[in-house]
Design a protein around this motif. Structure first.
Motif, PDB file in Angstrom:
ATOM      1  N   ASN A  41       0.876  -1.125   0.091  1.00  0.00           N
ATOM      2  CA  ASN A  41      -0.053   0.129  -0.031  1.00  0.00           C
ATOM      3  C   ASN A  41       1.053   1.188   0.105  1.00  0.00           C
ATOM      4  N   GLU A  42       0.991   1.869  -1.118  1.00  0.00           N
ATOM      5  CA  GLU A  42       2.039   3.030  -1.286  1.00  0.00           C
ATOM      6  C   GLU A  42       0.861   4.153  -1.887  1.00  0.00           C
ATOM      7  N   PRO A  43       0.116   4.744  -1.227  1.00  0.00           N
ATOM      8  CA  PRO A  43      -0.726   5.768  -1.579  1.00  0.00           C
ATOM      9  C   PRO A  43       0.045   7.038  -2.020  1.00  0.00           C
ATOM     10  N   VAL A  44      -0.309   7.616  -3.246  1.00  0.00           N
ATOM     11  CA  VAL A  44       0.589   8.738  -3.755  1.00  0.00           C
ATOM     12  C   VAL A  44      -0.245  10.023  -3.113  1.00  0.00           C
ATOM     13  N   LYS A  45       0.446  10.893  -3.214  1.00  0.00           N
ATOM     14  CA  LYS A  45      -0.208  12.391  -2.779  1.00  0.00           C
ATOM     15  C   LYS A  45      -1.047  12.686  -3.742  1.00  0.00           C
ATOM     16  N   PRO A  46      -2.102  13.537  -3.426  1.00  0.00           N
ATOM     17  CA  PRO A  46      -2.805  14.109  -4.442  1.00  0.00           C
ATOM     18  C   PRO A  46      -2.235  14.804  -5.525  1.00  0.00           C
ATOM     19  N   PHE A  47      -2.912  14.561  -6.746  1.00  0.00           N
ATOM     20  CA  PHE A  47      -2.578  15.181  -8.013  1.00  0.00           C
ATOM     21  C   PHE A  47      -1.160  14.509  -8.517  1.00  0.00           C
ATOM     22  N   THR A  48      -0.658  13.324  -8.154  1.00  0.00           N
ATOM     23  CA  THR A  48       0.384  12.571  -8.508  1.00  0.00           C
ATOM     24  C   THR A  48       0.002  11.583  -9.529  1.00  0.00           C
ATOM     25  N   ASP A  49       0.903  11.414 -10.504  1.00  0.00           N
ATOM     26  CA  ASP A  49       0.638  10.017 -11.495  1.00  0.00           C
ATOM     27  C   ASP A  49       0.605   9.059 -10.686  1.00  0.00           C
ATOM     28  N   THR A  50      -0.451   8.212 -10.705  1.00  0.00           N
ATOM     29  CA  THR A  50      -0.563   7.011 -10.149  1.00  0.00           C
ATOM     30  C   THR A  50       0.129   5.685 -11.034  1.00  0.00           C
ATOM     31  N   LEU A  51       0.008   5.921 -12.149  1.00  0.00           N
ATOM     32  CA  LEU A  51       0.817   4.828 -13.300  1.00  0.00           C
ATOM     33  C   LEU A  51       2.176   4.785 -13.175  1.00  0.00           C
ATOM     34  N   VAL A  52       2.654   6.003 -12.907  1.00  0.00           N
ATOM     35  CA  VAL A  52       4.201   6.265 -12.674  1.00  0.00           C
ATOM     36  C   VAL A  52       4.692   5.802 -11.393  1.00  0.00           C
ATOM     37  N   ALA A  53       3.737   5.883 -10.307  1.00  0.00           N
ATOM     38  CA  ALA A  53       3.744   5.487  -9.123  1.00  0.00           C
ATOM     39  C   ALA A  53       4.151   3.971  -8.948  1.00  0.00           C
ATOM     40  N   ALA A  54       2.936   3.479  -9.729  1.00  0.00           N
ATOM     41  CA  ALA A  54       2.860   1.727  -9.431  1.00  0.00           C
ATOM     42  C   ALA A  54       4.033   1.128 -10.250  1.00  0.00           C
ATOM     43  N   TYR A  55       4.499   1.914 -11.430  1.00  0.00           N
ATOM     44  CA  TYR A  55       5.622   1.098 -12.123  1.00  0.00           C
ATOM     45  C   TYR A  55       6.899   1.467 -11.205  1.00  0.00           C
ATOM     46  N   SER A  56       7.280   2.447 -10.372  1.00  0.00           N
ATOM     47  CA  SER A  56       8.267   2.611  -9.636  1.00  0.00           C
ATOM     48  C   SER A  56       8.277   1.630  -8.535  1.00  0.00           C
ATOM     49  N   VAL A  57       6.983   1.636  -7.652  1.00  0.00           N
ATOM     50  CA  VAL A  57       6.967   0.868  -6.603  1.00  0.00           C
ATOM     51  C   VAL A  57       7.319  -0.763  -6.951  1.00  0.00           C
ATOM     52  N   ILE A  58       6.619  -1.221  -7.988  1.00  0.00           N
ATOM     53  CA  ILE A  58       7.016  -2.640  -8.418  1.00  0.00           C
ATOM     54  C   ILE A  58       8.365  -3.019  -8.770  1.00  0.00           C
ATOM     55  N   SER A  59       8.887  -1.988  -9.749  1.00  0.00           N
ATOM     56  CA  SER A  59      10.176  -1.860 -10.094  1.00  0.00           C
ATOM     57  C   SER A  59      11.277  -1.990  -8.959  1.00  0.00           C
ATOM     58  N   GLN A  60      10.867  -1.160  -8.197  1.00  0.00           N
ATOM     59  CA  GLN A  60      12.064  -1.225  -6.892  1.00  0.00           C
ATOM     60  C   GLN A  60      11.883  -2.789  -5.963  1.00  0.00           C
ATOM     61  N   ARG A  61      10.649  -3.122  -5.815  1.00  0.00           N
ATOM     62  CA  ARG A  61      10.544  -4.414  -5.021  1.00  0.00           C
ATOM     63  C   ARG A  61      11.317  -5.392  -5.821  1.00  0.00           C
ATOM     64  N   ILE A  62      11.151  -5.383  -7.109  1.00  0.00           N
ATOM     65  CA  ILE A  62      11.861  -6.564  -7.996  1.00  0.00           C
ATOM     66  C   ILE A  62      13.320  -6.441  -7.585  1.00  0.00           C
ATOM     67  N   ARG A  63      13.840  -5.270  -7.513  1.00  0.00           N
ATOM     68  CA  ARG A  63      15.145  -5.005  -7.740  1.00  0.00           C
ATOM     69  C   ARG A  63      15.821  -5.518  -6.230  1.00  0.00           C
TER      70      ARG A  63
END
Length: 372
Positions: free
Chosen positions: A229-251
């Motif tokens: 659960n990594e909720p973004v701040k309002p007016f933040t792109d959730t698509l970019v955030a989702a990619y970043s969160v999963i990429s980091q967990r994989i690495r």
């Protein structure tokens, strides 16, 4: 172009605005300002207004002010419905607007979108007061006294995609949160013994309910999973955030599940891209599903979701109540929602949907729609 034809063109232009509800919120300006707005002389604007007065679209109050006839007590007019939506790009708002537009002729009303910037924006109350009925895509995070203020307005109002019936507000939602358990049943039927839950959307009533049902289902079936659960701040792109969160967990070697429930479409799309960029194949190496979206079947891989029910019959039921009040008040339930939804199985959970065979899948077949 003659003066006569010019004032008739202005009258037609103003008529379109009136029928679209353009003057419902802030009222009709005087002739001189109208003339400036449409780029004609004062006399041309005045003649155009007279046409609308003669046609019954406008009336003039004793103080000389012009009003749309529906705002006075001087006879019937076409009902005006507002779709009150947040002032940022929203597939959700577009979807409701399209279906609302398709109902106009059937129920004889006009509609328009009105945007608000935040929960305390004065345009919210102004819209609810001025329109004959309002469909409200409400913000997730609001203080308790906000709903109390809406109830006090005592105007036809339906909350969309939220259940605020407990606050005394009529509500319409197309995805009851309990339905995500069907997606989890599908993943379990494929043999997955660990199912993570992934969210990047700012938390609120809907997200909290979905997470709660994932937790209840896991406890009931004794199937573990991690809440990412990594909720973004309002007016933040959730698509970019989702990619970043999963990429980091994989690495970091922290992605240990074989199945993942993504709570929103953007979370699923971002996760899919991150997995593919790291050589992990959704539908083969890991199963992904999401709660629902109109675009899921067109993605690659296509995403397993809950089916998309047609909202028009539900909208029509609400609008019939709101625009044609019955003796005794609202006759429909305070919360209107589908009683059942099916799972639409696509590539993100099964590489070859047509050939996939598992013991539990056969058990769920009667409740499942298959679309490759």
């Amino acid at each position: 172009m003659s003066t006569n034809s010019k004032y008739m063109l202005v009258a037609e232009r103003l008529s379109r605005r009136i029928k679209s509800g353009d003057y419902h919120l802030h009222g009709l300006p005087a002739e001189r300002r109208l003339a400036t707005q449409v780029g004609v002389s004062y006399m041309t604007a005045r003649k155009a207004v007279q046409v609308l007065l003669d046609d019954g679209l406008l009336c003039r109050l004793p103080n000389g002010r012009l009003v749309v006839r529906g705002h006075s007590e001087d006879g019937p007019s076409q009902k005006q419905v507002a779709l009150l939506a947040p002032a940022w790009e929203s597939n959700e708002a577009n979807h409701w607007d399209i279906n609302l537009t398709q109902l106009r002729k059937q129920l004889d009303f006009s509609s328009r979108i009105v945007h608000y910037g935040h929960w305390d924006d004065p345009v919210i109350a102004d819209t609810i007061r001025q329109f004959d009925a309002t469909l409200f895509l409400a913000p997730d995070q609001t203080p308790a006294d906000f709903t109390a203020e809406l109830v006090k307005l005592d105007q036809p109002l339906v909350i969309l995609n939220r259940d605020w019936s407990g606050f005394g507000l009529h509500s319409l939602r197309m995805f009851p949160p309990r339905m995500i358990q069907k997606l989890l049943d599908h993943l379990a039927a494929l043999g997955h013994s660990r199912i993570d839950c992934f969210n990047v959307q700012p938390c609120g009533q809907v997200i909290d309910e979905w997470i709660g049902h994932w937790q209840l289902w896991g406890a009931k079936h004794q199937i573990p999973g991690e809440l990412i659960n990594e909720p973004v701040k309002p007016f933040t792109d959730t698509l970019v955030a989702a990619y970043s969160v999963i990429s980091q967990r994989i690495r970091q070697g922290k992605l240990n599940c074989t199945a993942m429930l993504c709570l929103t479409e953007t979370a699923a799309i971002g996760a899919t891209r991150a997995l593919l960029d790291h050589g992990i194949r959704p539908g083969h190496d890991i199963a992904l599903c999401t709660t629902g979206s109109l675009r899921c079947e067109y993605l690659s891989p296509s995403l397993t979701t809950l089916e998309q029910p047609d909202p028009k019959p539900y909208l029509a039921a609400c609008l019939e109540q709101a625009l044609k009040p019955q003796p005794g008040g609202w006759q429909a339930p305070m919360l209107i929602e589908p009683q059942d939804l099916k799972v639409v199985v696509r590539e993100s959970t099964v590489p070859d949907v047509a050939k996939s065979q598992t013991p539990l899948r056969a058990k769920l077949a009667s409740e499942t729609v298959h679309k490759p």
